[in-house]
Design a protein around this motif. Structure first.
Motif, PDB file in Angstrom:
ATOM      1  N   THR A 140       0.924  -1.138   0.132  1.00 10.55           N
ATOM      2  CA  THR A 140      -0.018   0.109  -0.011  1.00 10.55           C
ATOM      3  C   THR A 140       0.909   1.270   0.033  1.00 10.55           C
ATOM      4  O   THR A 140       2.150   1.214   0.294  1.00 10.55           O
ATOM      5  N   ALA A 141       0.300   2.392  -0.469  1.00  6.94           N
ATOM      6  CA  ALA A 141       1.109   3.530  -0.436  1.00  6.94           C
ATOM      7  C   ALA A 141       1.697   4.033   1.016  1.00  6.94           C
ATOM      8  O   ALA A 141       2.591   4.415   1.134  1.00  6.94           O
ATOM      9  N   GLU A 142       0.748   3.736   1.791  1.00 12.54           N
ATOM     10  CA  GLU A 142       1.338   4.235   3.391  1.00 12.54           C
ATOM     11  C   GLU A 142       2.313   3.365   3.855  1.00 12.54           C
ATOM     12  O   GLU A 142       3.243   3.836   4.364  1.00 12.54           O
ATOM     13  N   GLN A 143       2.185   1.922   3.351  1.00 12.50           N
ATOM     14  CA  GLN A 143       3.433   1.220   3.910  1.00 12.50           C
ATOM     15  C   GLN A 143       4.550   1.619   3.338  1.00 12.50           C
ATOM     16  O   GLN A 143       5.876   1.708   4.129  1.00 12.50           O
ATOM     17  N   ILE A 144       4.620   1.797   1.910  1.00 10.29           N
ATOM     18  CA  ILE A 144       5.750   2.222   1.337  1.00 10.29           C
ATOM     19  C   ILE A 144       6.449   3.479   1.736  1.00 10.29           C
ATOM     20  O   ILE A 144       7.771   3.624   2.090  1.00 10.29           O
ATOM     21  N   ARG A 145       5.486   4.483   1.879  1.00 16.86           N
ATOM     22  CA  ARG A 145       5.875   5.771   2.654  1.00 16.86           C
ATOM     23  C   ARG A 145       6.596   5.724   4.029  1.00 16.86           C
ATOM     24  O   ARG A 145       7.769   6.071   4.153  1.00 16.86           O
ATOM     25  N   GLU A 146       5.781   4.986   4.866  1.00 10.68           N
ATOM     26  CA  GLU A 146       6.527   4.657   6.119  1.00 10.68           C
ATOM     27  C   GLU A 146       7.682   4.041   6.291  1.00 10.68           C
ATOM     28  O   GLU A 146       8.792   4.572   6.909  1.00 10.68           O
ATOM     29  N   ILE A 147       7.957   2.974   5.528  1.00 11.31           N
ATOM     30  CA  ILE A 147       9.235   2.088   5.570  1.00 11.31           C
ATOM     31  C   ILE A 147      10.126   2.699   4.765  1.00 11.31           C
ATOM     32  O   ILE A 147      11.584   2.804   5.381  1.00 11.31           O
ATOM     33  N   ALA A 148      10.116   3.579   3.722  1.00 11.76           N
ATOM     34  CA  ALA A 148      11.096   4.510   2.748  1.00 11.76           C
ATOM     35  C   ALA A 148      11.454   5.405   3.883  1.00 11.76           C
ATOM     36  O   ALA A 148      12.978   5.723   4.131  1.00 11.76           O
ATOM     37  N   ARG A 149      10.655   6.308   4.608  1.00  9.23           N
ATOM     38  CA  ARG A 149      11.080   7.258   5.554  1.00  9.23           C
ATOM     39  C   ARG A 149      11.950   6.759   6.639  1.00  9.23           C
ATOM     40  O   ARG A 149      12.942   7.331   7.115  1.00  9.23           O
ATOM     41  N   PHE A 150      11.675   5.409   7.262  1.00  8.29           N
ATOM     42  CA  PHE A 150      12.219   4.894   8.174  1.00  8.29           C
ATOM     43  C   PHE A 150      13.720   4.379   7.802  1.00  8.29           C
ATOM     44  O   PHE A 150      14.803   4.516   8.686  1.00  8.29           O
ATOM     45  N   ASN A 151      13.916   3.760   6.432  1.00 10.29           N
ATOM     46  CA  ASN A 151      15.248   3.345   5.966  1.00 10.29           C
ATOM     47  C   ASN A 151      16.158   4.619   5.877  1.00 10.29           C
ATOM     48  O   ASN A 151      17.310   4.725   5.939  1.00 10.29           O
ATOM     49  N   LEU A 152      15.402   5.925   5.359  1.00  7.17           N
ATOM     50  CA  LEU A 152      16.191   7.100   5.054  1.00  7.17           C
ATOM     51  C   LEU A 152      16.765   7.683   6.279  1.00  7.17           C
ATOM     52  O   LEU A 152      18.060   8.045   6.290  1.00  7.17           O
ATOM     53  N   ARG A 153      16.003   7.494   7.534  1.00  9.09           N
ATOM     54  CA  ARG A 153      16.924   7.812   8.707  1.00  9.09           C
ATOM     55  C   ARG A 153      17.789   7.063   9.048  1.00  9.09           C
ATOM     56  O   ARG A 153      19.043   7.490   9.932  1.00  9.09           O
ATOM     57  N   SER A 154      18.185   5.863   8.430  1.00 12.34           N
ATOM     58  CA  SER A 154      19.298   5.013   8.960  1.00 12.34           C
ATOM     59  C   SER A 154      20.613   5.566   8.218  1.00 12.34           C
ATOM     60  O   SER A 154      21.516   4.833   8.262  1.00 12.34           O
ATOM     61  N   LEU A 155      20.403   6.209   7.226  1.00 13.02           N
ATOM     62  CA  LEU A 155      21.507   6.584   6.124  1.00 13.02           C
ATOM     63  C   LEU A 155      22.484   7.312   6.950  1.00 13.02           C
ATOM     64  O   LEU A 155      21.985   8.238   7.836  1.00 13.02           O
ATOM     65  N   PRO A 156      23.751   7.417   6.620  1.00 11.91           N
ATOM     66  CA  PRO A 156      24.920   8.038   7.394  1.00 11.91           C
ATOM     67  C   PRO A 156      24.547   9.610   6.885  1.00 11.91           C
ATOM     68  O   PRO A 156      24.245  10.081   5.918  1.00 11.91           O
ATOM     69  N   LEU A 157      25.054  10.519   7.696  1.00  9.44           N
ATOM     70  CA  LEU A 157      24.891  11.913   7.677  1.00  9.44           C
ATOM     71  C   LEU A 157      26.277  12.613   7.800  1.00  9.44           C
ATOM     72  O   LEU A 157      26.221  13.855   8.452  1.00  9.44           O
ATOM     73  N   GLU A 158      27.453  12.094   7.158  1.00  9.29           N
ATOM     74  CA  GLU A 158      28.704  12.993   7.335  1.00  9.29           C
ATOM     75  C   GLU A 158      28.503  13.867   6.125  1.00  9.29           C
ATOM     76  O   GLU A 158      28.334  13.765   5.394  1.00  9.29           O
TER      77      GLU A 158
END
Length: 265
Positions: A140-158
Motif C-alpha cells: 500500500t502507499a502508506e506502507q511504502i511511505r512509512e518504510i522508506a522514511r524509516f530506511n532514510l533515517r538509517s543512512l549516514p549524515l557525514e
C-alpha cells in the motif's frame, strides 16, 4: 526486426534454471521473474530500443545488466528483506509521472519545486516504484511511505564544511543515490537548525548532493545562488537551482534578488 533481435539476445543471456521469461508480442514487453518467488521485472523493448536509437547491442547490454541487478536483489528475498530496500527519491516537479511504458509512478507532492518518488534499491542502481509494482507485490502507499522514511533515517549524515565570506556551508555527498533525499529527514534538519547561527538554507541542486547554508550576511545569499546554480548545471540528475529557507520545520523556496536580498517564492 530489431524488437525480435533484442528479444532473442535477452532470452539467451538471461535464461537460468530458476527464471521464467515471457514475451507479450502485442505490447512488446518482456517479463523476467524468479520462478519460485514470482518477483521480477517487466521491460518495454520498444522504449529501450528508442532510447538507444535502434542499436540492438547497446540496448541488450544495458537491459541485461538492469534485469540481472533487479533479479539478484529479488531472488530468494521478500517481506522484511524487501522492505530494507525502499527509499524516497527527490526529483524536480517537472519529472515524469509515468514510467516509459505508461504505468503511473508512485509519488507525493513535496514543494513547488520538488516531488517525492519512491524506489527499490538494487545495489548499484534502483528502480522507481510504480502502481503496477505496488499491485503485484501487494504494497500500500502508506506502507511504502512509512518504510522508506524509516530506511532514510538509517543512512549516514557525514558532511564536509566550508566557510566563505563569513558564511558556513555544509555538503552531504555520499554518492549512495539518496543524498538529496536527506531533505526529508526532519530530525536531521531540526538538529542542523539548532546548530546554525544565521539563516538556515537547504539546497538540493541535483540528486547526489544536499547543501545546508548558515547564511550570516547578505554576501552569503549571492554565494548560495552561484553555488546552487553551479551544482544544478553539473548534476547528472538536476533537481532545482532554487534554495529553501528552513524555518520552524518548514521549507520555503527563495529567489535571490538584487542587493543580495532573498525573496520568498
Amino acid at each position: 526486426m530489431s524488437i525480435m533481435k533484442l528479444k532473442k539476445k535477452l532470452e539467451e543471456a538471461l535464461k537460468k534454471e530458476n527464471r521464467t521469461i515471457a514475451f507479450d508480442r502485442e505490447k512488446e514487453e518482456m517479463r523476467v521473474e524468479n520462478s519460485n518467488t514470482k518477483k521480477g521485472v517487466t521491460v518495454a523493448l520498444g522504449g529501450i530500443l528508442a532510447k538507444f536509437e535502434g542499436n540492438v547491442d547497446k540496448a541488450a547490454e544495458e537491459t541485461i545488466y538492469y534485469i540481472n541487478e533487479a533479479l539478484n536483489a529479488f531472488d530468494g528475498s521478500g517481506g522484511k528483506e524487501e522492505e530494507k530496500r525502499f527509499f524516497p527519491v527527490i526529483r524536480a516537479a517537472s519529472f515524469p509521472v509515468e514510467a516509459e511504458e505508461g504505468v503511473p509512478l508512485f509519488y507525493d507532492d513535496h514543494t513547488a519545486e520538488t516531488r517525492i518518488y519512491y524506489a527499490v534499491d538494487l545495489g548499484s542502481t534502483y528502480r522507481l516504484i510504480d502502481k503496477k509494482f505496488m499491485q503485484k507485490e501487494n504494497w500500500t502507499a502508506e506502507q511504502i511511505r512509512e518504510i522508506a522514511r524509516f530506511n532514510l533515517r538509517s543512512l549516514p549524515l557525514e558532511m564536509k564544511q566550508d566557510t566563505v565570506a563569513g558564511n558556513i556551508f555544509y555538503f552531504l555527498n555520499s554518492n549512495d543515490g539518496y543524498d538529496s533525499s536527506r531533505i526529508l529527514n526532519d530530525r536531521f534538519l531540526k538538529e542542523m537548525s539548532e546548530r546554525v547561527e544565521g539563516d538556515m538554507t537547504v539546497s538540493v541542486p541535483h540528486g547526489d548532493v544536499l547543501i545546508i547554508g548558515d547564511i550570516r550576511n547578505e554576501t552569503g545569499y549571492d554565494i548560495l545562488a552561484q553555488m546552487a546554480m553551479s551544482f544544478f548545471a553539473a548534476g547528472r540528475v538536476p533537481i532545482t537551482a532554487l534554495s529553501f529557507i528552513y524555518e520552524d520545520g518548514h521549507l520555503e523556496p527563495v529567489f535571490i534578488m538584487a542587493k543580495n536580498r532573498p525573496q520568498k517564492g
